[in-house]
Design a protein around this motif. Sequence first.
Motif, short mmCIF file in Angstrom:
data_model
loop_
_atom_site.label_atom_id
_atom_site.label_comp_id
_atom_site.label_asym_id
_atom_site.label_seq_id
_atom_site.Cartn_x
_atom_site.Cartn_y
_atom_site.Cartn_z
N ALA A 1 -2.18 65.95 -15.79
CA ALA A 1 -3.48 66.63 -15.80
C ALA A 1 -3.48 67.83 -14.85
N GLU A 2 -2.84 67.70 -13.69
CA GLU A 2 -2.77 68.81 -12.76
C GLU A 2 -1.95 69.97 -13.34
N LYS A 3 -0.88 69.64 -14.04
CA LYS A 3 -0.06 70.70 -14.66
C LYS A 3 -0.81 71.40 -15.79
N ALA A 4 -1.71 70.67 -16.44
CA ALA A 4 -2.46 71.25 -17.56
C ALA A 4 -3.81 71.80 -17.13
N GLY B 1 -3.42 60.13 -14.21
CA GLY B 1 -3.21 61.55 -14.42
C GLY B 1 -2.61 61.88 -15.77
N ARG B 2 -2.45 60.90 -16.64
CA ARG B 2 -1.85 61.12 -17.96
C ARG B 2 -2.89 61.60 -18.97
N HIS B 3 -4.12 61.10 -18.86
CA HIS B 3 -5.16 61.43 -19.83
C HIS B 3 -6.34 62.12 -19.16
N VAL B 4 -7.12 62.80 -19.97
CA VAL B 4 -8.30 63.53 -19.52
C VAL B 4 -9.45 63.19 -20.45
N ALA B 5 -10.64 63.01 -19.89
CA ALA B 5 -11.84 62.76 -20.68
C ALA B 5 -12.78 63.95 -20.53
N ASP C 1 -4.46 63.80 -24.30
CA ASP C 1 -3.15 63.52 -23.71
C ASP C 1 -2.71 64.78 -22.98
N ALA C 2 -2.71 64.73 -21.64
CA ALA C 2 -2.45 65.94 -20.87
C ALA C 2 -1.02 66.45 -21.04
N ARG C 3 -0.09 65.57 -21.39
CA ARG C 3 1.29 66.02 -21.57
C ARG C 3 1.45 66.88 -22.82
N SER C 4 0.91 66.39 -23.93
CA SER C 4 1.02 67.14 -25.18
C SER C 4 -0.12 68.13 -25.37
N ARG C 5 -1.19 67.99 -24.54
CA ARG C 5 -2.38 68.83 -24.65
C ARG C 5 -3.04 68.71 -26.02
#
Length: 514
Positions: A397-400, A417-421, A437-441
């Motif tokens: 999440a911080e990277k995105a 930190g993997r997901h965002v709501a 999904d913060a990794r795949s955005r």
Amino acid sequence: MRRYIGYREFIQRDQRSLVGTALLLTGSHEQAIRLTLWSLRTVGLSWPPPPWEDSTTHAHIALYRRFLRKPTAAGATALVRIPPRPRLLVVACLHDGRSHGEMATVLGIPVETVESEITEAVATLTKGNVDRLKTRMATAAGEASVPDLTARAMGTLRRRRNRGAFLTTIAALVPIGIIAAFALLPQGHVWNSALGERNPSPPTSSPEAARVLSSPEPAPGIQPWRAPRTSLAIRYAVPEGCSGDAAPAGGGSTQAGKVVCAGWTLTLAGGGSERGSADCEGPAPCPSTVSVPDAAERLAHGDGRSSWPLSPAVSSDGHRIAYLSAAEGRYVAHDLHSGMKRYLSPVLVPSDTESGTRVSVSPNGRHFTVQLGTRRFRTDFATGTMTPLPAGRATAAEKAAGWLRETYRAWRDSPSGRHVAAVGAKGAEADGLHIVDARSRQVSRRLPLPSMKGATKAEVVGWLNAREVVVKMTGGAGDHPTTFFRVDTVTGQTHRVTGLADDNLIVLGAVTAS
């Protein structure tokens, strides 16, 4: 050893189940005994257990975490040939009866990860036959050779107690020696132990030295907060509010890093609250409030016109809180049950606040992470150990964060930190609750918002755990224009949550549905 009354009975009652679980994980009786003794010692160090703690669960969780830190495997069984984490999840959930949500919280991973790894492991071991796998594990665990571990476990605690007494004595003597050394040294000199000589103290009048050594000045009259020792839990925290402009008059770069507004109010509940007042009646737990006057709310940006908003971090069980102390100029954490305090960061310098600061807490409430500009520190509350983290160890999440700012008006990242709501997207209608999904955005789930007549606005307040978020609905008709809902991000089920303050900013702690 009077404090260990009942500990022997606990060992004799639970040693067989612990050894059986450890045998399934390691495949070796010797390693299983060693792993079991470790978990028994972990429980014994905090004996007697508090009323709200189940010793059996504590021992099993200690065994799980120890196994993951130092995974071992022996023998030729199919179970020990799969990777450590799926092996642990299969044993914990299918043999020990732990729920998927409980193991997700223990390991700090999403529930869907737990479910997928168990499904894949079962398919590998028995081609999807769960009942067959349970039977095989029960048979293997039942064949464990379990000696009486009482004497060995008690002996370990005795040695630990004697070692602790020795270290306590040493710790008491060291400060006396340091004070005596400073009293004997002439003023203006320091002792260089590497060179074995006294060197003049370095001057601190240079601008660079002053920048590094200086600390933000605390607000007048604010003193470090002393947490009350209480069995209550923090339900939520709200700011007490800043008066006037956010940045102080006469700003400029010299104001960078100074706390210009401080004060948060904690609402406590649970743990057998006392009753007796007119405002505290009925079956629900009686809430109470505590003011934390030195918890920073805003930090001067340094341009004389703006400031960074700051929020404390509260553990999901409501026992611990961390924040930037306006009185001490550094991040601190408090445990309300024990009254213990830990420092989470060095004293801030202006360069730490150029891009804001932040504190977060792990799902189990043990580890706190502080971000100061490009620097990151992780503190183990149990031991007080502070570890600098590499710059690259940021969460997904911080990277995105840049992409998220462009896509959503506001969002909240999950404990891992993997997901965002977030609710809707910029320039679009509030088309539901987005789980990203913060990794795949990519938006992995779109869930309908809770139904509320007349509601005109929705926002995500925060995550309760690895799979649930709290959504705030405002603008409703009737006597309740603001309502909070607890939303399961996997199933989409919603539950109304009562007793939360209608504030622009709220930090959640131990929140349950009504």
